[in-house]
Design a protein around this motif. Sequence first.
Motif, short mmCIF file in Angstrom:
data_model
loop_
_atom_site.label_atom_id
_atom_site.label_comp_id
_atom_site.label_asym_id
_atom_site.label_seq_id
_atom_site.Cartn_x
_atom_site.Cartn_y
_atom_site.Cartn_z
N VAL A 62 -13.58 15.92 -7.40
CA VAL A 62 -12.30 15.47 -6.52
C VAL A 62 -11.16 15.47 -7.34
CG1 VAL A 62 -11.42 13.41 -5.13
CG2 VAL A 62 -14.06 14.17 -5.14
N LEU A 63 -11.06 15.03 -8.39
CA LEU A 63 -9.79 15.25 -9.24
C LEU A 63 -9.10 16.56 -9.34
CD1 LEU A 63 -7.92 12.89 -10.66
CD2 LEU A 63 -9.15 13.77 -12.77
N GLN A 64 -10.02 17.58 -9.41
CA GLN A 64 -9.57 18.94 -9.68
C GLN A 64 -9.44 19.37 -8.08
OE1 GLN A 64 -12.51 20.66 -12.02
NE2 GLN A 64 -12.05 19.13 -13.90
N SER A 65 -9.94 19.37 -7.32
CA SER A 65 -9.97 20.11 -6.19
C SER A 65 -9.64 19.40 -4.97
CB SER A 65 -11.28 20.78 -5.82
OG SER A 65 -11.88 21.50 -6.96
N GLY A 66 -9.30 18.03 -5.13
CA GLY A 66 -8.93 17.22 -3.77
C GLY A 66 -10.39 16.77 -3.11
N PRO A 67 -10.20 16.16 -1.69
CA PRO A 67 -11.15 15.86 -1.00
C PRO A 67 -12.02 16.87 -0.77
CG PRO A 67 -8.94 15.14 -0.02
CD PRO A 67 -8.79 16.00 -1.28
N LEU A 68 -13.52 16.63 -0.58
CA LEU A 68 -14.39 17.51 -0.23
C LEU A 68 -14.42 17.66 1.20
CD1 LEU A 68 -17.71 16.27 -2.31
CD2 LEU A 68 -15.62 17.71 -2.93
N LEU A 84 -14.38 11.75 0.39
CA LEU A 84 -13.61 12.45 1.54
C LEU A 84 -12.23 12.06 1.37
CD1 LEU A 84 -16.34 11.02 4.06
CD2 LEU A 84 -15.84 13.56 3.55
N CYS A 85 -11.65 11.15 0.83
CA CYS A 85 -10.52 10.68 0.55
C CYS A 85 -9.61 11.15 -0.62
CB CYS A 85 -10.21 9.38 1.11
SG CYS A 85 -11.06 8.88 2.83
N ALA A 86 -10.47 11.13 -1.72
CA ALA A 86 -9.60 11.38 -2.95
C ALA A 86 -8.99 10.33 -3.49
CB ALA A 86 -8.91 12.78 -2.95
N SER A 87 -9.28 9.11 -3.16
CA SER A 87 -8.67 7.95 -3.40
C SER A 87 -9.59 6.51 -3.28
CB SER A 87 -7.55 7.55 -2.69
OG SER A 87 -7.63 7.32 -1.16
N GLN A 88 -9.48 5.70 -3.75
CA GLN A 88 -10.11 4.42 -3.82
C GLN A 88 -9.78 3.75 -2.42
OE1 GLN A 88 -12.83 3.42 -5.64
NE2 GLN A 88 -12.41 4.66 -7.29
N GLN A 143 -12.47 -8.07 2.79
CA GLN A 143 -12.66 -8.81 3.73
C GLN A 143 -12.20 -8.32 5.10
OE1 GLN A 143 -15.28 -11.09 3.81
NE2 GLN A 143 -15.43 -11.04 1.62
N LYS A 144 -10.92 -7.83 4.94
CA LYS A 144 -10.13 -7.31 6.06
C LYS A 144 -10.87 -6.04 6.67
CE LYS A 144 -5.45 -5.53 7.07
NZ LYS A 144 -4.19 -5.13 6.54
N GLY A 145 -11.45 -5.08 5.73
CA GLY A 145 -12.19 -4.07 6.24
C GLY A 145 -11.37 -2.67 5.93
N VAL A 146 -12.16 -1.57 5.71
CA VAL A 146 -11.70 -0.27 5.30
C VAL A 146 -11.12 0.43 6.27
CG1 VAL A 146 -13.85 0.94 5.60
CG2 VAL A 146 -12.24 1.85 3.94
N SER A 147 -9.80 0.92 6.01
CA SER A 147 -9.32 2.17 6.86
C SER A 147 -9.05 3.46 6.32
CB SER A 147 -7.87 1.72 7.50
OG SER A 147 -7.09 1.42 6.24
N VAL A 148 -9.88 4.39 7.18
CA VAL A 148 -9.73 5.83 6.60
C VAL A 148 -8.66 6.58 7.26
CG1 VAL A 148 -11.03 8.21 6.92
CG2 VAL A 148 -12.21 5.98 6.73
N PRO A 149 -7.87 7.24 6.28
CA PRO A 149 -6.75 8.13 6.82
C PRO A 149 -6.74 9.03 7.79
CG PRO A 149 -6.84 7.86 4.29
CD PRO A 149 -7.95 7.63 4.94
#
Length: 270
Positions: free
Chosen positions: A100-106, A205-209, A224-230
């Motif tokens: 992911v670091l080299q090629s970005g999000p899968l 999928l997002c190439a970030s934490q 606790q708030k929940g995750v949001s996907v770009p």
Amino acid sequence: MDNFLLANGYQLGKTIGEGTYSKVKEAFCTKHQRKVAIKIIDKMEGPEEFIQRFLPRELQIVRRLKHKNIIQVYETLESDDGKIYLVMELAEGGDIFDCVLQSGPLSESRARMLFYQLVEAVRYCHSHGVAHRDLKCENALLHKDTYLKLTDFGFATLLPLSYTELSRTFCGSTAYAAPEVLQGVPYDSKKGDIWSLGVVLYVMLCASQPFDDTDIPKMLWQQQKGVSVPRHLGLSNQCQDLIGRLLEPDMILRPSIEDVICHEWFSAPL
């Protein structure tokens, strides 16, 4: 070290990984004429808890696990100077983090193919009474670009026969740790693995934490708030639903590995 390994039929090569108390090197097995990976653990350098508790358990666990999506341990050697060598299958494609670091999000289709294999590996572990407790992108290795292999059982534990018994040990990496682990409350190791799977999928999928691990109180609030996907990634609704379920802050509501593998994302058209 080199002489000991040479006497046992291994020519040591470059370092391909490094842990807290171990180093992983590439090697060539002269007996079988193939490349292998050798995890080298120095008993003289590790703390007593690691040597007395975690190391024996890791050795016990890796000997009992045999699955196509788990790195196979071929043999274990120990030298007179206190070094232990785990001779393992070599995955030459690196790990998911580097990919992911080299090629970005899968792409979603590739992530689904690889993630399904990781889920299969974890399902096998859980069904054989083992929780990994250190699931992260660095421990998901690629073999020939299309095969995923789970590795590093240094923090793994044998699950108790009584399912009511919870774990209290902080294990793994903060970025992949479930809220209950960070809070220091007794937790279900299997459900901790499920949370970590959610972080792995998000990173794929997002190439970030999904959460900022530099500030633990803030991270707990975010969890606790929940995750949001770009939105710009255009991930399918099924994929976003699975990520949300895996990163469920309530341990009781979080799915089991059997629920995960039956999720509609794995069979939905992309």
